[in-house]
Design an enzyme around this catalytic site. Structure first.
Site, PDB file in Angstrom:
ATOM      1  N   ASP A 137     107.503  87.967  27.904  1.00 14.11           N
ATOM      2  CA  ASP A 137     106.554  88.795  27.315  1.00 14.11           C
ATOM      3  C   ASP A 137     105.182  88.331  28.030  1.00 14.11           C
ATOM      4  O   ASP A 137     104.114  88.777  27.280  1.00 14.11           O
ATOM      5  CB  ASP A 137     106.467  88.563  25.951  1.00 14.11           C
ATOM      6  CG  ASP A 137     107.926  88.772  25.124  1.00 14.11           C
ATOM      7  OD1 ASP A 137     108.455  89.775  25.614  1.00 14.11           O
ATOM      8  OD2 ASP A 137     108.193  88.269  24.075  1.00 14.11           O
ATOM      9  N   LYS A 184     105.410  91.870  32.104  1.00 11.65           N
ATOM     10  CA  LYS A 184     105.717  92.326  33.266  1.00 11.65           C
ATOM     11  C   LYS A 184     105.873  93.809  33.423  1.00 11.65           C
ATOM     12  O   LYS A 184     105.655  94.673  34.365  1.00 11.65           O
ATOM     13  CB  LYS A 184     107.199  92.022  33.192  1.00 11.65           C
ATOM     14  CG  LYS A 184     107.262  90.245  33.441  1.00 11.65           C
ATOM     15  CD  LYS A 184     108.757  89.936  33.225  1.00 11.65           C
ATOM     16  CE  LYS A 184     109.345  90.032  31.767  1.00 11.65           C
ATOM     17  NZ  LYS A 184     108.685  89.439  30.720  1.00 11.65           N
ATOM     18  N   GLY A 208     111.867  93.725  26.179  1.00 12.93           N
ATOM     19  CA  GLY A 208     111.028  94.705  25.747  1.00 12.93           C
ATOM     20  C   GLY A 208     109.788  94.748  26.437  1.00 12.93           C
ATOM     21  O   GLY A 208     108.886  94.056  26.309  1.00 12.93           O
ATOM     22  N   HIS A 209     109.754  95.840  27.270  1.00 10.85           N
ATOM     23  CA  HIS A 209     108.370  96.194  28.132  1.00 10.85           C
ATOM     24  C   HIS A 209     107.771  97.117  27.714  1.00 10.85           C
ATOM     25  O   HIS A 209     108.146  98.165  27.598  1.00 10.85           O
ATOM     26  CB  HIS A 209     109.145  96.169  29.725  1.00 10.85           C
ATOM     27  CG  HIS A 209     109.956  95.168  30.281  1.00 10.85           C
ATOM     28  ND1 HIS A 209     110.551  95.112  31.451  1.00 10.85           N
ATOM     29  CD2 HIS A 209     110.232  93.773  29.609  1.00 10.85           C
ATOM     30  CE1 HIS A 209     111.160  93.824  31.494  1.00 10.85           C
ATOM     31  NE2 HIS A 209     111.164  93.232  30.545  1.00 10.85           N
ATOM     32  N   GLN A 243     112.752  88.732  30.808  1.00 10.56           N
ATOM     33  CA  GLN A 243     112.619  87.543  30.416  1.00 10.56           C
ATOM     34  C   GLN A 243     111.650  86.574  31.234  1.00 10.56           C
ATOM     35  O   GLN A 243     110.715  87.233  31.775  1.00 10.56           O
ATOM     36  CB  GLN A 243     114.085  86.620  30.113  1.00 10.56           C
ATOM     37  CG  GLN A 243     115.049  87.427  29.310  1.00 10.56           C
ATOM     38  CD  GLN A 243     115.515  88.615  29.572  1.00 10.56           C
ATOM     39  OE1 GLN A 243     116.377  88.767  30.492  1.00 10.56           O
ATOM     40  NE2 GLN A 243     115.494  89.536  28.730  1.00 10.56           N
TER      41      GLN A 243
END
Ligand code: GDP
Ligand code: IMO
Ligand code: MG
Length: 430
Positions: free
Chosen positions: A13, A16, A40-41, A225
């Site tokens: 988080d 990225k 989750g991007h 990650q």
């Protein structure tokens, strides 16, 4: 021409998605190489927020190809929902924009049940997984009994593999985990519906990337990650089940390491972590709560509140080494604007010893106390500055110190979630 890997330099988080969206302008292909929809991007373009779990974060740029390499584990249901959501917003109209390697391992319904039930059974010893079936899917991959994307597209093969696997899975699910067994027919029917819709995305990523590179294109590899969640180099067992460090981009797509030119590690100006596991600079107090509120630190995948703490240089140096970082992109600098003074951890105290290297032994790491250097805050709004030069001197001091402590240049500073809140100091594609 440059091929660039972007990885998380902390526990995930780090921003990225935002940085990949920015860098996509300079690349032709954007490639995910590991992880799955545990990621989750978040991308913010104008006032529109998009959260991506599987599709590479280059997807909002027209004409760029988004690729899912063999190292990824893919939940076809989530993947289709993501495609549908993007198409409703006017993106991904051309199926040729998306390619999935045939060797991608599929997340099956039993993987999710096993992940969730095991966590429940573990009680206080749980890892705090995202519950998406990631670990159990990688287990089957390494045990050589995974079902791959290419198998999904061959009904007979898929049926045979499922028939071979399911009795053992059901035995474990029912007898050990105490959950309801799954029906082979139901899974087969469900997955055949996915197969028809996903057939058009099958490709071979390794030769495709090789050709693209030979044609002079720039390739952008998007890690998921973070380095400290790496299966080998992270805070094991409180990690994810894939190689999150830069080397994973090679095994996860089938290209050789000499093809990579730059490795950019994304780091927040502070640290967050979701899930269990050691976190030496964690602030379990009012200051931690202030950081969480100021940074909006709630998970993009599970909505869980993120644990927060001061920047940890010992951990960041670990990421510089394990990834061979050639640059750091520092995000969420604006979040620190409200603080009168800041702390940065430059070493750990372990009993009588002063440690400058991140310990591998979790028992040691759990006992480490951060040694802080106090730094003056700037208490000015920096969200709408147009260039690095305009930043307050205290911000530049913070950046200079990070460079000196890590021996790695800070190539980008992010001062807000939007594209126009990005100060590029040096472009890895240049
Ligand atoms: P990822 O998993 O590394 O892509 O990061 P996430 O998307 O899970 O979390 C990063 C969060 O921070 C998202 O909500 C982003 O929109 C937001 N973000 C990224 N960069 C910045 C920044 O420089 N400032 C602020 N305030 N938010 C940012
Ligand atoms: P992005 O790509 C933050 C964490 C989970 C848990 C551990 C194992 O958005 O940075 P898993 O479901 O992978 O078996 O969970 O890893 N985790 C993440 N933390 N960001 C992520 O992805 C994460 N993906 C997994 O919280 O601690
Ligand atoms: Mg995330």
């Amino acid at each position: 021409m440059a091929n660039v890997i972007v990885v998380g330099a902390q526990w995930g988080d780090e921003g990225k998605g935002k940085v990949v969206d920015i860098y996509t302008e300079y690349a032709q292909d954007v490639v995910r190489f590991q992880g799955g929809n545990n990621a989750g991007h978040t991308l913010v373009v104008g006032d529109q927020k998009t959260v991506l779990h599987l599709i590479p974060s280059g997807v909002l740029h027209e004409g760029k190809r988004c690729i899912i390499g063999n190292g990824v584990v893919l939940d076809p249901k989530v993947f289709l929902e993501e495609i549908d959501g993007l198409q409703r917003k006017g993106f991904l109209k051309d199926p040729a924009q998306l390619m999935v390697d045939g060797a991608v391992n599929l997340i099956m319904p039993y993987h999710k049940i096993i992940d969730i039930a095991r966590e429940r059974k573990s009680g206080a010893k749980k890892i705090g997984t995202t519950g998406r079936g990631i670990g159990p899917t990688y287990e089957d991959k390494v045990a050589r009994r995974g079902i791959r994307f290419a198998d999904l597209l061959k009904p007979e093969t898929f049926k045979r593999k499922l028939a071979e696997l399911l009795p053992e899975k059901n035995f474990y699910i029912e007898q050990y985990l105490g959950e309801k067994p799954l029906s082979e027919e139901e899974i087969f029917e469900e997955y055949m519906v996915y197969a028809e819709r996903l057939r058009c995305y099958l490709g071979r990523v390794s030769p495709y990337l090789d050709q693209s590179m030979k044609a002079g294109h720039n390739i952008l590899f998007e890690g998921a990650q973070g380095s400290l969640l790496d299966i080998d180099h992270g805070t094991y067992p409180y990690v994810t089940s894939s190689s999150t460090i830069a080397a994973g981009a090679c095994t996860g797509t089938g290209i050789g390491p000499h093809r990579i030119d730059e490795v950019i590690g994304i780091s927040k100006a502070y640290v967050t972590r979701v899930g269990e596991g050691p976190f030496p600079t964690e602030l379990d107090d009012e200051m931690g709560e202030r950081l969480r509120t100021a940074g909006g630190e709630f998970g993009a995948t599970t909505g869980r509140p993120r644990r927060t703490g001061w920047l940890d240089i010992v951990a960041l140096r670990e990421a510089v080494r394990t990834n061979g970082l050639t640059g750091i992109a520092l995000t969420k600098m604006d979040v620190l604007s409200e603080f009168e003074s800041l702390k940065v951890c430059t070493a750990y105290r372990y009993g009588e010893q002063l440690l400058e290297e991140f310990p591998q032994d979790l028992d040691v790491l759990q006992e480490c106390k951060p040694v802080y250097e106090e730094i003056a805050g700037w208490q000015k709004d920096i969200c709408s500055l147009g260039s690095y030069a305009d930043l307050p001197v205290q911000v530049k001091d913070y950046v200079d110190k990070i460079e000196a402590w890590t021996g790695c240049p800070v190539v980008l500073v992010s001062v807000g979630p939007r594209r126009d809140q990005t100060l590029i100091r040096s472009n890895p594609f240049a």
